[in-house]
Design a protein around this motif. Structure first.
Motif, PDB file in Angstrom:
ATOM      1  N   UNK A  78      -7.971   4.538  -0.918  1.00 20.03           N
ATOM      2  CA  UNK A  78      -7.238   5.809  -0.884  1.00 20.03           C
ATOM      3  C   UNK A  78      -5.753   5.577  -0.624  1.00 20.03           C
ATOM      4  N   UNK A  79      -4.932   6.537  -1.019  1.00 18.93           N
ATOM      5  CA  UNK A  79      -3.506   6.448  -0.762  1.00 18.93           C
ATOM      6  C   UNK A  79      -3.200   6.822   0.680  1.00 18.93           C
ATOM      7  N   UNK A 129       0.841  -1.206   0.000  1.00 19.93           N
ATOM      8  CA  UNK A 129       0.000   0.000   0.000  1.00 19.93           C
ATOM      9  C   UNK A 129       0.871   1.248   0.000  1.00 19.93           C
ATOM     10  N   UNK A 130       1.970   1.198   0.723  1.00 16.60           N
ATOM     11  CA  UNK A 130       2.904   2.329   0.733  1.00 16.60           C
ATOM     12  C   UNK A 130       3.529   2.542  -0.643  1.00 16.60           C
ATOM     13  N   UNK A 184       3.157   6.035  -2.832  1.00 14.47           N
ATOM     14  CA  UNK A 184       4.327   6.900  -3.031  1.00 14.47           C
ATOM     15  C   UNK A 184       4.899   6.802  -4.437  1.00 14.47           C
ATOM     16  N   UNK A 185       4.174   6.150  -5.355  1.00 18.57           N
ATOM     17  CA  UNK A 185       4.648   6.038  -6.738  1.00 18.57           C
ATOM     18  C   UNK A 185       4.749   7.428  -7.376  1.00 18.57           C
ATOM     19  N   UNK A 186       5.638   7.560  -8.350  1.00 14.56           N
ATOM     20  CA  UNK A 186       5.850   8.852  -9.002  1.00 14.56           C
ATOM     21  C   UNK A 186       4.576   9.371  -9.663  1.00 14.56           C
ATOM     22  N   UNK A 187       3.815   8.446 -10.243  1.00 14.61           N
ATOM     23  CA  UNK A 187       2.558   8.823 -10.880  1.00 14.61           C
ATOM     24  C   UNK A 187       1.422   8.134 -10.152  1.00 14.61           C
ATOM     25  N   UNK A 241       5.072  10.556   2.429  1.00 14.63           N
ATOM     26  CA  UNK A 241       5.886  11.190   1.394  1.00 14.63           C
ATOM     27  C   UNK A 241       6.596  10.210   0.479  1.00 14.63           C
ATOM     28  N   UNK A 242       7.137  10.757  -0.606  1.00 16.89           N
ATOM     29  CA  UNK A 242       7.825   9.946  -1.628  1.00 16.89           C
ATOM     30  C   UNK A 242       9.071   9.252  -1.068  1.00 16.89           C
TER      31      UNK A 242
END
Length: 423
Positions: free
Chosen positions: A124-125, A103-104, A108-111, A129-130
């Protein structure tokens, strides 16, 4: 604790988690070797859905473990009791930590890749942070290996108690188990078969949905398979099923006898690049076909048609590729390919040429110019070139991605391949 059997609820949760975890391990095992495509997007969604299901089942099982009495542990001594507890605690860490780290990764994926659990429930995300992405990726992989090791230990321990120490440990966890060894042995076989089927299903579903894992030749036909729609929403699947799959070719009446018919050789590259927040993101297409009728002495009748399988796009990032193939960008379920058709070819000096034509992409047709260098040596040729297009002109990037502040509008296209004349 008591010496009674586990409750029926605990038994059902135990075997549901066992089957789901076995299926999940087998499915995840295949991802690194599979080609990118419409079906792989659906398999990633299934992988995420099963993972969240394991998380929910495991949390429920953990609650029941301490809320209701459970049988006393079979243990030779204090050390074996502690070892058994350690394995169980490690199992919960894997069954809860694995889905959470997955899930993390998604969060945190770039897109941004939306997740619909089993195609219905939006997930939901996580508000993180990235910087969590790389640690989560490492931990997710370690937990997967840990799950495999723990499954082996758990099964080995259960078999030891049941058959070597004559302790009816299976009888406490199997709803229909009895004391007699004969029926219990048959029960064990049925459990092994169920787990084997779960593992086989997780392994084979990837091949059934995505085809062979080897990459086809670049000039082989594109596999626009209507069965790909099985992992897609119903309304989209119906559209996929009726899509034409024939490749566009130069009409035979337009092909002059003196024009060479060129066959693209293996090993060529068709790539693309776009800036994301100032960072170049490079990708390529693994499957495309071409129909090239060309002669430097007869450019007026020369022609080029290129068919690109958009489902074979890859940027070497699984989460980013899911987004690229999905509704927000290529939407390969509805628009599985792009087609370039030349209208004129001219020499612009020496071995430099320019092909003007039309690109059909994402349901839209726009003018496109290809600049390329061509070196012909008898029946062999080397071709390399570039082009540039605006993704928004084709409607690639919808909703929040229609803006160009994060993902640039300009997309660079490059190609480099060898070809030879056909007999």
């Amino acid at each position: 604790m008591t010496n009674a059997r586990y409750s029926m609820t605990a038994m059902i949760l135990h075997w549901l988690i066992a089957l789901a975890l076995t299926f999940q391990i087998a499915l995840g095992w295949q991802f690194e070797t599979l080609e990118r495509g419409t079906n792989l997007f659906g398999l990633y969604q299934l992988h995420k859905s099963i993972g969240i299901a394991i998380l929910v089942l495991s949390l429920t099982r953990l609650f029941l473990r301490y809320a209701r009495p459970r049988p006393a542990a079979f243990a030779d001594n204090i050390w074996s009791e502690r070892a058994a507890k350690s394995v169980h605690l490690a199992f919960y860490a894997v069954m809860i930590g694995g889905p959470l780290t997955g899930w993390m990764l998604v969060s945190t994926a770039k897109i941004d890749v939306p997740t619909l659990l089993f195609g219905t429930i939006p997930l939901p995300h996580l508000p993180i942070g990235r910087s969590f992405h790389e640690p989560a990726e490492i931990l997710h992989e370690l937990l997967a290996w840990g799950a495999i090791a723990l499954l082996i230990l758990h099964v080995a321990g259960a078999l030891r108690h049941q058959f070597f120490k004559q302790e009816n440990i299976l009888g406490r966890m199997i709803p229909w188990a009895v004391e007699r060894k004969g029926p219990l042995f048959l029960t064990l076989i049925s459990i092994s078969a169920a787990l084997g089927i779960a593992f086989w299903t997780g392994s084979s579903i990837t091949t059934a949905k995505t085809g062979p894992v080897n990459t086809p030749a670049l000039n082989s036909p594109i596999n626009d398979n209507p069965e790909a729609s099985q992992n897609l929403p119903k309304e989209v699947a119906e559209k996929v099923a009726v899509l034409p799959v024939a490749e566009e070719e130069i009409p035979a009446s337009d092909a002059k006898q003196k024009l060479a018919n060129w066959q693209v050789s293996r090993g060529g590259k068709l790539g693309f690049s776009v800036d994301w927040n100032g960072t170049p993101i490079a990708g390529s297409f693994g499957r495309w076909t071409s129909d090239i009728r060309f002669s430097p002495d007869d450019l007026a009748h020369s022609a080029i048609i290129v068919n690109v399988d958009l489902g074979s796009a890859s940027t070497s990032d699984a989460q980013r590729d899911e987004m690229l193939l999905g509704d927000s960008f290529f939407n390969v379920a509805v628009h599985p390919k792009a087609v370039f058709t030349s209208s004129s070819i001219s020499n612009v000096g020496g071995d430099k040429y320019r092909a003007r034509g039309t690109l059909k992409l994402h349901g839209k047709a726009q003018p496109l110019t290809l600049d390329f260098r061509l070196k012909i040596d008898g029946t062999n040729a080397k071709v390399s070139g570039t082009s540039r297009l605006k993704r928004t002109a084709f409607g690639v990037g919808s909703g929040e991605w229609a803006a160009t502040d994060e993902i640039a509008d300009n997309v660079s296209v490059s190609f480099d391949f060898a070809a030879k004349t056909r007999d």
